[in-house]
Write an enzyme that holds these catalytic residues in place. Sequence first.
Site, PDB file in Angstrom:
ATOM      1  N   GLU A 165      74.780  36.335  11.681  1.00 49.90           N
ATOM      2  CA  GLU A 165      74.124  35.338  12.183  1.00 49.90           C
ATOM      3  C   GLU A 165      74.436  35.303  13.565  1.00 49.90           C
ATOM      4  OE1 GLU A 165      75.208  31.580   9.983  1.00 49.90           O
ATOM      5  OE2 GLU A 165      74.549  30.373  11.601  1.00 49.90           O
ATOM      6  N   GLU A 169      72.565  26.295  18.979  1.00 49.37           N
ATOM      7  CA  GLU A 169      72.619  25.103  18.230  1.00 49.37           C
ATOM      8  C   GLU A 169      72.548  24.072  19.257  1.00 49.37           C
ATOM      9  OE1 GLU A 169      73.966  24.984  13.756  1.00 49.37           O
ATOM     10  OE2 GLU A 169      75.650  25.660  15.125  1.00 49.37           O
TER      11      GLU A 169
END
Length: 367
Positions: A165, A169
């Site tokens: 991943e 964010e």
Amino acid sequence: MHRHHTILVGMVAALALTVNATTCNSTNPCPASAPCCSEFGFCGSDDFCLGGCNPLASKSLDSCMPAPMCQDATHTFADNSRILTKAAFFDGNASAYDFVVDKGTIMNTNSSGGELALLLTKDNGGTRISSTRHVHYGTITARLKTGRWGGVVTAFITMSGIKDEVDWEFPGSTVTEGQSNFFWQGVIPDGHNNGETHKGISDTFANYHDYTIDWQPDALTFGIDGKTVRTVRASDTTDGGVVKYPTTPARVQLSIWPAGIESSPPGTVEWAGGMINWDDPDYKAAGQFYTLVKSISIKCADPTKAGKNITSYVYGGNSTKDTPSVAFSNQTTLLNGALSVGPAGTTVNAGVALAIAVSLLATLTIL
Ligand SMILES: *[C@@H]1O[C@H](CO)[C@@H](O)[C@H](O)[C@H]1NC(C)=O
Ligand SMILES: *[C@@H]1O[C@H](CO)[C@@H](O)[C@H](O)[C@H]1NC(C)=O
Ligand SMILES: *[C@@H]1O[C@H](CO)[C@@H](O)[C@H](O)[C@H]1NC(C)=O
Ligand SMILES: *[C@@H]1O[C@H](CO)[C@@H](O)[C@H](O)[C@H]1NC(C)=O
Ligand SMILES: *[C@@H]1O[C@H](CO)[C@@H](O)[C@H](O)[C@H]1NC(C)=O
Ligand SMILES: *[C@@H]1O[C@H](CO)[C@@H](O)[C@H](O)[C@H]1NC(C)=O
């Protein structure tokens, strides 16, 4: 210092409450009767075998459907016709849709050429879209406006079946920062801190910025508005003789999700800027929290050139220590693969219908 993987943990916990199905992980892979381990850690067939299916926790490395291969594209959102609003209805045909809605609600604001809005309400638990195609290295740029509300997180990430991943964010308590992060097979090794905060961005709620994930075999580079803000070399991620760097084909995902809610661990709530204030004037006025996406561009960087008739990626035995190999394949990505030469839309498959029913139930509580 580092938070646990909040998005996934939250999703798995929520699902476990409502679906009584066989769970799976790499030490307890799925049985032949339900060979595919879904992104949420449940065994099944049909759509459990599509995007998010984890080969290492499935019956065998080839249980998951081959993953639709990367294609260079710039996705804009004049309308939402290229987005399938229910992921459970997806049949694996990546030519038909560019994205699926895994959960939640999307809208199109149709302003200045179109903007995709991902919505968060008290009831919907957030919205996530995933690309139908996978990227096996590439440069991905999302032009977006984040939320600006404490406890509300905007995310732009790449996520593979085995949970390699890469993240951008944006916890909503600040509109001048973004955080970059990455995981190897769902983990950040002890003693490593893969997350970094990037400050000094001009109001991420009011202004569109380009956030880039430039994921290459040897290095991962994060950029803002075309400027590199961070580079991680694959070799720098070595831990106990294993290079803990994302290497497997990943979907591109965008989401807005509620981190500041009762069911989140305290650390997650704090990280996200506190509990969500559902009385926020913005929420009252709009009836929802939202993030706006102007475009998503993808420039593929497969490490080898695809030959003729290549359509997909498949996993194989480990290439280096603890790291599965990935190969091109010409196998179909369609659940109804055997029917793929027939005219579109002429078949109904009972297995698929059942899987849709099951995953609709699952979809109610994910993310
Ligand atoms: C894998 O699943 C089994 C059975 O549900 C569980 O007992 C075990 O703790 C899980 N392992 C990991 C690493 O999560
Ligand atoms: C996949 O989608 C494309 C575009 O909608 C369509 O032309 C094609 O027939 C579909 N393929 C199958 C096998 O359904
Ligand atoms: C989007 O806006 C244009 C004008 O800017 C208009 O012609 C079009 O009908 C609108 N589309 C939708 C779906 O509202
Ligand atoms: C590609 O597919 C065509 C049509 O099925 C076939 O004739 C050809 O041999 C294939 N090429 C390769 C390299 O597999
Ligand atoms: C698919 O690849 C296999 C070898 O991997 C080859 O034998 C076959 O001809 C290919 N089929 C097509 C349609 O290209
Ligand atoms: C292959 O890698 C996985 C982790 O991705 C590991 O769990 C497994 O033990 C490895 N298998 C072998 C045969 O080394």
